[in-house]
Design a protein around this motif. Structure first.
Motif, PDB file in Angstrom:
ATOM      1  N   GLY A   1      -2.209  13.267 -23.136  1.00 46.96           N
ATOM      2  CA  GLY A   1      -1.910  12.057 -22.371  1.00 46.96           C
ATOM      3  C   GLY A   1      -1.708  12.390 -20.912  1.00 46.96           C
ATOM      4  N   GLU A   2      -2.259  11.557 -20.044  1.00 49.39           N
ATOM      5  CA  GLU A   2      -2.146  11.797 -18.612  1.00 49.39           C
ATOM      6  C   GLU A   2      -0.779  11.362 -18.091  1.00 49.39           C
ATOM      7  N   ASP A   3      -0.255  12.127 -17.125  1.00 49.50           N
ATOM      8  CA  ASP A   3       0.853  11.574 -16.364  1.00 49.50           C
ATOM      9  C   ASP A   3       0.249  10.809 -15.189  1.00 49.50           C
ATOM     10  N   LEU A   4       1.081  10.129 -14.437  1.00 55.32           N
ATOM     11  CA  LEU A   4       0.576   9.255 -13.381  1.00 55.32           C
ATOM     12  C   LEU A   4      -0.199  10.015 -12.317  1.00 55.32           C
ATOM     13  N   GLU A   5       0.311  11.196 -11.956  1.00 55.84           N
ATOM     14  CA  GLU A   5      -0.350  11.952 -10.893  1.00 55.84           C
ATOM     15  C   GLU A   5      -1.716  12.462 -11.341  1.00 55.84           C
ATOM     16  N   SER A   6      -1.818  12.929 -12.586  1.00 54.98           N
ATOM     17  CA  SER A   6      -3.110  13.417 -13.064  1.00 54.98           C
ATOM     18  C   SER A   6      -4.086  12.264 -13.242  1.00 54.98           C
ATOM     19  N   PHE A   7      -3.587  11.085 -13.626  1.00 56.75           N
ATOM     20  CA  PHE A   7      -4.437   9.901 -13.729  1.00 56.75           C
ATOM     21  C   PHE A   7      -5.080   9.604 -12.381  1.00 56.75           C
ATOM     22  N   PHE A   8      -4.262   9.578 -11.349  1.00 57.57           N
ATOM     23  CA  PHE A   8      -4.760   9.299 -10.002  1.00 57.57           C
ATOM     24  C   PHE A   8      -5.724  10.389  -9.548  1.00 57.57           C
ATOM     25  N   SER A   9      -5.345  11.633  -9.762  1.00 54.05           N
ATOM     26  CA  SER A   9      -6.176  12.765  -9.347  1.00 54.05           C
ATOM     27  C   SER A   9      -7.534  12.730 -10.040  1.00 54.05           C
TER      28      SER A   9
ATOM     29  N   SER B   1       3.862   7.372  -8.181  1.00 54.62           N
ATOM     30  CA  SER B   1       5.065   7.378  -9.016  1.00 54.62           C
ATOM     31  C   SER B   1       6.035   6.285  -8.595  1.00 54.62           C
ATOM     32  N   GLU B   2       6.099   5.972  -7.304  1.00 52.99           N
ATOM     33  CA  GLU B   2       6.989   4.917  -6.835  1.00 52.99           C
ATOM     34  C   GLU B   2       6.391   3.536  -7.115  1.00 52.99           C
ATOM     35  N   LEU B   3       5.098   3.383  -6.885  1.00 54.99           N
ATOM     36  CA  LEU B   3       4.463   2.100  -7.168  1.00 54.99           C
ATOM     37  C   LEU B   3       4.559   1.747  -8.648  1.00 54.99           C
ATOM     38  N   HIS B   4       4.590   2.770  -9.491  1.00 55.82           N
ATOM     39  CA  HIS B   4       4.660   2.545 -10.936  1.00 55.82           C
ATOM     40  C   HIS B   4       5.949   1.837 -11.337  1.00 55.82           C
ATOM     41  N   LEU B   5       6.987   1.971 -10.527  1.00 50.96           N
ATOM     42  CA  LEU B   5       8.264   1.307 -10.806  1.00 50.96           C
ATOM     43  C   LEU B   5       8.303  -0.113 -10.252  1.00 50.96           C
ATOM     44  N   LEU B   6       7.230  -0.521  -9.569  1.00 52.82           N
ATOM     45  CA  LEU B   6       7.254  -1.783  -8.847  1.00 52.82           C
ATOM     46  C   LEU B   6       6.088  -2.709  -9.192  1.00 52.82           C
ATOM     47  N   ALA B   7       4.886  -2.175  -9.213  1.00 47.90           N
ATOM     48  CA  ALA B   7       3.678  -3.002  -9.246  1.00 47.90           C
ATOM     49  C   ALA B   7       3.408  -3.620 -10.617  1.00 47.90           C
ATOM     50  N   THR B   8       2.770  -4.786 -10.586  1.00 53.84           N
ATOM     51  CA  THR B   8       2.263  -5.430 -11.799  1.00 53.84           C
ATOM     52  C   THR B   8       0.760  -5.204 -11.949  1.00 53.84           C
ATOM     53  N   HIS B   9       0.103  -4.890 -10.833  1.00 49.82           N
ATOM     54  CA  HIS B   9      -1.333  -4.629 -10.825  1.00 49.82           C
ATOM     55  C   HIS B   9      -1.625  -3.536  -9.797  1.00 49.82           C
ATOM     56  N   TYR B  10      -2.765  -2.877  -9.964  1.00 49.44           N
ATOM     57  CA  TYR B  10      -3.109  -1.761  -9.090  1.00 49.44           C
ATOM     58  C   TYR B  10      -4.564  -1.832  -8.640  1.00 49.44           C
ATOM     59  N   GLY B  11      -4.794  -1.339  -7.443  1.00 50.65           N
ATOM     60  CA  GLY B  11      -6.142  -1.066  -6.972  1.00 50.65           C
ATOM     61  C   GLY B  11      -6.147   0.352  -6.419  1.00 50.65           C
ATOM     62  N   ILE B  12      -7.109   1.159  -6.865  1.00 55.00           N
ATOM     63  CA  ILE B  12      -7.190   2.557  -6.426  1.00 55.00           C
ATOM     64  C   ILE B  12      -8.378   2.692  -5.493  1.00 55.00           C
ATOM     65  N   ILE B  13      -8.123   3.140  -4.265  1.00 46.87           N
ATOM     66  CA  ILE B  13      -9.166   3.266  -3.259  1.00 46.87           C
ATOM     67  C   ILE B  13      -9.297   4.722  -2.829  1.00 46.87           C
ATOM     68  N   HIS B  14     -10.540   5.156  -2.577  1.00 43.60           N
ATOM     69  CA  HIS B  14     -10.789   6.536  -2.165  1.00 43.60           C
ATOM     70  C   HIS B  14     -12.045   6.571  -1.304  1.00 43.60           C
ATOM     71  N   ASN B  15     -11.929   7.209  -0.158  1.00 43.07           N
ATOM     72  CA  ASN B  15     -13.062   7.301   0.780  1.00 43.07           C
ATOM     73  C   ASN B  15     -13.680   5.933   1.051  1.00 43.07           C
TER      74      ASN B  15
ATOM     75  N   SER C   1       0.839  -1.191   0.000  1.00 42.30           N
ATOM     76  CA  SER C   1       0.000   0.000   0.000  1.00 42.30           C
ATOM     77  C   SER C   1       0.875   1.241   0.000  1.00 42.30           C
ATOM     78  N   SER C   2       0.420   2.276  -0.670  1.00 43.27           N
ATOM     79  CA  SER C   2       1.155   3.544  -0.700  1.00 43.27           C
ATOM     80  C   SER C   2       0.246   4.631  -1.243  1.00 43.27           C
ATOM     81  N   HIS C   3       0.596   5.873  -0.927  1.00 43.06           N
ATOM     82  CA  HIS C   3      -0.088   7.012  -1.545  1.00 43.06           C
ATOM     83  C   HIS C   3       0.810   7.636  -2.612  1.00 43.06           C
ATOM     84  N   ILE C   4       1.951   6.980  -2.911  1.00 39.78           N
ATOM     85  CA  ILE C   4       2.913   7.521  -3.871  1.00 39.78           C
ATOM     86  C   ILE C   4       2.848   6.700  -5.158  1.00 39.78           C
TER      87      ILE C   4
END
Length: 307
Positions: A290-298, A195-209, A190-193
């Motif tokens: 094209g989105e960067d990672l931060e704008s994608f998340f935002s 950009s760092e997970l992008h260098l590591l993860a093979t899959h993602y889950g995005i959670i909010h509230n 788990s992380s809120h970063i």
């Protein structure tokens, strides 16, 4: 053999009048590095606490290694290693003494695992140095060593890079990659970063509230964040022919409205516009997109929060 290490089904947790976790259904495949991303307070730690037995769900269920009854889940948890809210270290002890203490607490037979695990995380030469004198990166690696005692098949790590300097972040990232690739360990990190997970993860889950907004693979994320040239001309058919013949690429997509997304030549857009203009086309719109990672998340969590 079960394809999934973890599956949750509408898992919810309510504290007083607040839904910390709201009907979350997620799935982590065996062999994945699952990046669980969300802002602080989004529900990441709450879900991890439920999975590891540090809390009980208000509603919903989950499966661990294919097991879904309480007795078998308790047994399945023996196949998990965890770091939650920072590694639990004895500051006055050496790395080896820390591992020996945790080995005894876990009832793991034989002392060989202590030396082997220290070597695995690169702490075999720390000797008599006490944990209180370790760098943050070394402390995180020692925490990982403790989590790895007993040869777990599934690592659950809550914010493992929080507070680390850049070198410490790299150390932990490379170690996690090694554990996944060479030892086949499935990892939930788990992380809120992002950009760092992008260098590591093979899959993602995005959670909010407390709600899981999206699950996607690294390939899908890269495609969604891919940069391209947005091109609108008076004759899209002619434009695509020119792009293929004059620029020698088929890395483009024509949208239903005639907009061309050109994924090549993003770094030299002038070359593209010059070719199209020289061939008599009228350029109506031409811009990089094209989105960067931060704008994608935002964008997925709805931008800046108010109130």
């Amino acid at each position: 053999m079960n394809e999934y290490i973890l599956k949750t089904n509408r898992l919810s947790k309510k504290y007083h009048n607040k839904m910390a976790l709201n009907k979350v259904s997620m799935a982590i495949k065996k062999g994945a590095i699952y990046g669980f991303i969300g802002q602080n307070g989004a529900g990441k730690s709450t879900l991890i606490r439920l999975i590891t037995g540090l809390g009980n769900p208000t509603t919903g269920t989950f499966e661990l290694f294919g097991e879904n009854n309480e007795r078998m889940i308790i047994e399945a948890r023996k196949r998990i290693g965890t770091i939650i809210e920072g590694p639990a270290l004895y500051p006055q002890m050496t790395a080896a003494e820390n591992l020996e203490a945790h080995r005894l607490l876990k009832g793991i037979p034989g002392k060989d695992c202590v030396e082997n695990t220290l070597a695995l995380v690169g702490l075999q030469d720390t000797g008599k140095k006490k944990a209180k004198d370790f760098s943050l990166g070394m402390k995180q690696r020692l925490g990982l060593a403790i989590a790895l005692l007993g040869d777990p098949e599934f690592l659950i790590l809550d914010e493992p890079i929080n507070g680390l300097d850049p070198m410490g972040v790299v150390e932990v990232r490379e170690l996690l990659k090694k554990l996944n690739k060479e030892y086949g360990i499935t990892i939930l990190v788990s992380s809120h970063i992002l950009s760092e997970l992008h260098l590591l993860a093979t899959h993602y889950g995005i959670i909010h509230n407390g709600e899981l907004l999206e699950q996607l693979s690294a390939k899908e994320l890269n495609e969604k964040c891919q940069q391209y040239l947005h091109i609108k001309v008076d004759n899209p058919t002619k434009a695509t022919t020119i792009i293929e013949s004059h620029l020698s690429t088929q890395e483009f997509e024509v949208m239903p409205d005639g907009i061309i997304k050109l994924f090549a030549y993003v770094d030299v857009p002038g070359k593209v516009s010059k070719v199209l203009t020289n061939e008599g086309l009228v350029i109506e719109e031409f811009m990089p997109k094209g989105e960067d990672l931060e704008s994608f998340f935002s964008n997925r969590i709805g931008g800046v929060q108010h109130g």
